[in-house]
Design an enzyme around this catalytic site. Sequence first.
Site, PDB file in Angstrom:
ATOM      1  N   ASP A 307      -3.964   2.384  -4.946  1.00  0.00           N
ATOM      2  CA  ASP A 307      -2.889   1.685  -4.252  1.00  0.00           C
ATOM      3  C   ASP A 307      -1.866   1.210  -5.292  1.00  0.00           C
ATOM      4  O   ASP A 307      -2.228   0.704  -6.352  1.00  0.00           O
ATOM      5  CB  ASP A 307      -3.503   0.487  -3.521  1.00  0.00           C
ATOM      6  CG  ASP A 307      -2.506  -0.221  -2.639  1.00  0.00           C
ATOM      7  OD1 ASP A 307      -2.032   0.393  -1.670  1.00  0.00           O
ATOM      8  OD2 ASP A 307      -2.207  -1.406  -2.913  1.00  0.00           O
ATOM      9  N   GLU A 336      -0.347   5.980  -5.311  1.00  0.00           N
ATOM     10  CA  GLU A 336       1.039   5.715  -4.952  1.00  0.00           C
ATOM     11  C   GLU A 336       1.810   5.481  -6.250  1.00  0.00           C
ATOM     12  O   GLU A 336       1.624   4.454  -6.899  1.00  0.00           O
ATOM     13  CB  GLU A 336       1.135   4.457  -4.085  1.00  0.00           C
ATOM     14  CG  GLU A 336       0.530   4.591  -2.710  1.00  0.00           C
ATOM     15  CD  GLU A 336       0.711   3.315  -1.891  1.00  0.00           C
ATOM     16  OE1 GLU A 336       1.293   3.391  -0.806  1.00  0.00           O
ATOM     17  OE2 GLU A 336       0.277   2.241  -2.344  1.00  0.00           O
TER      18      GLU A 336
END
Length: 624
Positions: A307, A336
């Site tokens: 993340d 990400e």
Amino acid sequence: MDYNPSRTMFTLNAPSTAKEVKVRLYDSCSASRPSQTISLKRIGVNRWAGTARGDMNGKYYTFDMGRGECPGPFAKAVGVNGKRAAVIDLKTTDPDGWADDVRPSIATPSDLVVYEMHHRDFSIHPSSKSQYPGKFLALTEPRNLWYLNTLGINAVQIMPSFDYATVDESHLEEPQYNWGYDPLNYNVPEGSYSTDATDPATRIREFKLMVQALHSAGIRVILDVVYNHCMNIEQSNFQLTFPDYYFRMASHLKGAPGDASTKGGRYANASGCDNETASEQPLMREFMLESVRYWVEEYHIDGFRFDLMGIHDMETMRQIRSMLDSIDPSITIYGEGWAANPPAIDNDICAMKASTYKMKGIGAFADEMRDAIRGPFADDTKPAYLAGMAGHEESIKFGLVGGIRHDGVDMNKVNYSKVAWAAEPSQHVSYVSCHDDMSLVDRLRASIPDIKDDELIRLDKLAQTLVFTSQGIPFLWAGEEVLRDKKGVRNSYNSPDSINQIDWNNLQKHPDVFMYYKGLIEMRRNHKAFRMGSAELVRRNMQFLPTPDCVIAFTLNGEAVGDSWKRIVCIMNSNRKAATITIPEGRYTIVCRNGMINLQGFAHTSRSKVRVAAQSAMILASIV
Ligand code: CA
């Protein structure tokens, strides 16, 4: 915590300058007073340790260095709501046959078909008929494994499944929901997904049973990890054991202290959750390395989705990669490649998408293709390619080649990146939707206001055809194959089940959609030409054809990569009318047309011009 029946050792990273560091042992999770308190001794720089004699199995404990009690960053077992750590014998949590559990093999990450799911979304609706609705164990049920096998995916990416804060595990009878991006204990499974959150061993055993069952069905397990921030600073294991060490301070930001990204606070806030961790600090880096290793060794995890990976420094990510390479190079890493606000370290050393080519074996989510297909993240009502708008083709082509440099892609016309950021196509995660936004159905309704149901289905299928013919890693958000919606809610992180659950009755309503997705996945998994796995092979064997607006066409040289389909032609048309395209001469079998897939073929053609129906894809394969 290191347990054996005659003694348990406790170690903690805490400042050498601490006055004292204690471990408090409790007979139960709720006992008001400790039964024993042990003062730890300093055994090295910022390292403390102590031993409790006797069999401590079943006891609970906390660390306390004067700021409040906590389980410590590396708790491996916790009681309800993760307030106290538990001493357990981890070996007793292994299911039968755990030693023989085997990781399903892949040759390259492009071989993966990733299915992103939330435990509740997947099995909470009555139509799922699950015995264990919303639990880890739902993924051990033959019925559910059969479903995933039928769809054809070979990896699940489970949304945060470590112990997170916001769901009260002591009141699971009350309606509660969260995505789980609010980390509490990074190395312990979440209690609300177990059948008994009060027993520290249950969640561990059930998590392992889930992994074991998925593996036996040939499905890999990718864990969504959220090392970039904590639920909050003051109550975090990090802050309570080593104050102001694990978090970046606002004073490190180049802008003025108190600028918008820090909300005027002392701490930097690249996560948008009021804090950001400092992976460049040696103990934080070590923590991430150890945590990732622990999930692989103890839980047999096969891959990691980071993340807000852009908050971490590249060096940490590279070290994690090389540590995993020493265990099994096929363990996947992607993340990400961005942050919610600028991180408080130099952008050039952050693991941002633009630097992906510098991080061998680490992939990133591709927003170029995603937004070019359906419209930008920032505005749900803004349409793009699917609405028949020209100008997005080049960004989609960039996604189709897997984010690599390719002569057929004019980077000047790509939306967000003017330079190819992937060195290998397997570093490019190709997708059109994920948990973190509207579902594709909602998005189509929001961006094309007068859309009719049959048009929506055509465009939905067209969108995923682009994803599944991309040379990157195809990524599917669970339930898209049955046209899931979220009633228009985009950030549904704490919305009730009624918004987030997948209604499996949709499967009966739209069997053709499921069959189309299944066909796309089967086609990809059976034909290596769609996942060549190397930039060189893609550059050599994938060519784009000249096309009018809103039509994208390319050929794949299957013969060169040992595919039984010697040449493949893919044509995508988002226009509201049919398009006629000239293709290379040959004798072809039409395997996809007008919203249907049949790998054996619908018809043969030797024509040099083919007509592709409105808002649909055509795929032709030449076997001679
Ligand atoms: Ca929890």
